[in-house]
Motif scaffolding. Structure first.
Motif, short mmCIF file in Angstrom:
data_model
loop_
_atom_site.label_atom_id
_atom_site.label_comp_id
_atom_site.label_asym_id
_atom_site.label_seq_id
_atom_site.Cartn_x
_atom_site.Cartn_y
_atom_site.Cartn_z
N GLU A 1 1.66 1.65 -3.48
CA GLU A 1 0.46 2.06 -4.22
C GLU A 1 0.25 3.56 -4.10
OE1 GLU A 1 -3.59 3.53 -4.19
OE2 GLU A 1 -2.62 2.90 -2.33
N SER B 1 -0.05 3.47 4.10
CA SER B 1 -0.69 4.63 3.46
C SER B 1 -0.06 5.93 3.95
CB SER B 1 -2.19 4.64 3.74
OG SER B 1 -2.83 3.52 3.18
N ASN C 1 -9.06 1.98 4.03
CA ASN C 1 -8.48 0.65 4.18
C ASN C 1 -9.44 -0.30 4.90
OD1 ASN C 1 -6.26 1.80 3.01
ND2 ASN C 1 -4.98 1.78 4.83
N ILE D 1 0.82 -1.21 0.00
CA ILE D 1 0.00 0.00 0.00
C ILE D 1 0.86 1.26 0.00
CG2 ILE D 1 -1.61 1.35 1.43
CD1 ILE D 1 -2.88 -0.84 -0.29
N SER E 1 -5.21 -0.11 -5.19
CA SER E 1 -5.53 -0.49 -3.81
C SER E 1 -6.79 -1.34 -3.77
CB SER E 1 -5.71 0.76 -2.94
OG SER E 1 -6.80 1.55 -3.40
#
Length: 214
Positions: free
Chosen positions: A33, A70, A158, A30, A41
């Protein structure tokens, strides 16, 4: 490479990370990402949830590590924006056709007024969720507020996608399809805004290039 084959490649890569590193592997995926938005994601997070449902990972570990990933990715992009800075951004814009410095001033004023909400809400919008960290860095949004709103927004995003993957089990790919529709809506909206902006700019070609500097 087709969209489906790309998603399969990403899924295989994410599975490999989680098999090797466990829940931290999902966090690494992540974080990457965030730095490279083409990594979806909507594939990584539901897949992590599905993996947790199989008992391979612990659900709350996945939520913590993906949210941490993140935040790390967002902080790196914030740093890019801070390095770029207001003066360098204005210098770049000043060399670009059609773009006016007064447009930068308007965007800056808008972000200064709505920055907290922009970061919070932006974290749950595909594409925007990564890019919103750059203007936050350019405007030097206080780091404590940036971290707070980034953590909250990322945690919500998330949790929704990991939780959906956990509940859907081997049907986790449904999440990817649903988010994909939402992402297409966002892309269309952005394209329409760009077209409107170009139309407005070309209708007013004599606007001064240089807005008053502060």
């Amino acid at each position: 490479m087709t969209t489906q084959s790309f998603a399969t490649t990403v899924a295989d890569w994410a599975v490999g990370l989680m098999e090797t590193l466990g829940a931290p592997g999902a966090g690494v995926a992540i974080a990457l990402e965030n730095l490279f938005p083409p990594l979806p994601s909507e594939v990584i997070l539901p897949l992590a949830g599905f993996t947790a449902a199989q008992g391979t990972l612990v659900l709350w570990h996945v939520l913590i590590w993906t949210t941490a990933g993140s935040v790390v990715g967002a902080v790196l992009l914030y740093g890019l924006g801070a390095w770029l800075g207001r003066d360098r951004l204005r210098s770049i814009v000043d060399r670009m056709p059609l773009v006016k410095l007064e447009d930068v001033d308007k965007a800056e004023a808008w972000f200064n007024k709505h920055g907290d909400w922009a970061v919070l809400i932006g974290r749950v919008i595909p594409i925007v969720r990564s890019l919103i960290s750059i203007p936050a860095g350019v405007e030097r949004m206080p780091m404590t507020r940036f971290l707070l709103f980034t953590t909250i927004g990322s945690g919500v995003w998330n949790t929704l996608l990991v939780g959906a993957g956990y509940l859907l089990g081997d049907q986790w790919h449904i999440v990817e399809e649903s988010v994909g529709v939402f992402q297409k809506v966002v892309i269309v909206a952005v394209v329409l805004l760009i077209v409107w902006w170009l139309f407005k700019t070309l209708r007013n070609p004599d606007r001064p290039k240089h807005a008053r500097q502060r």
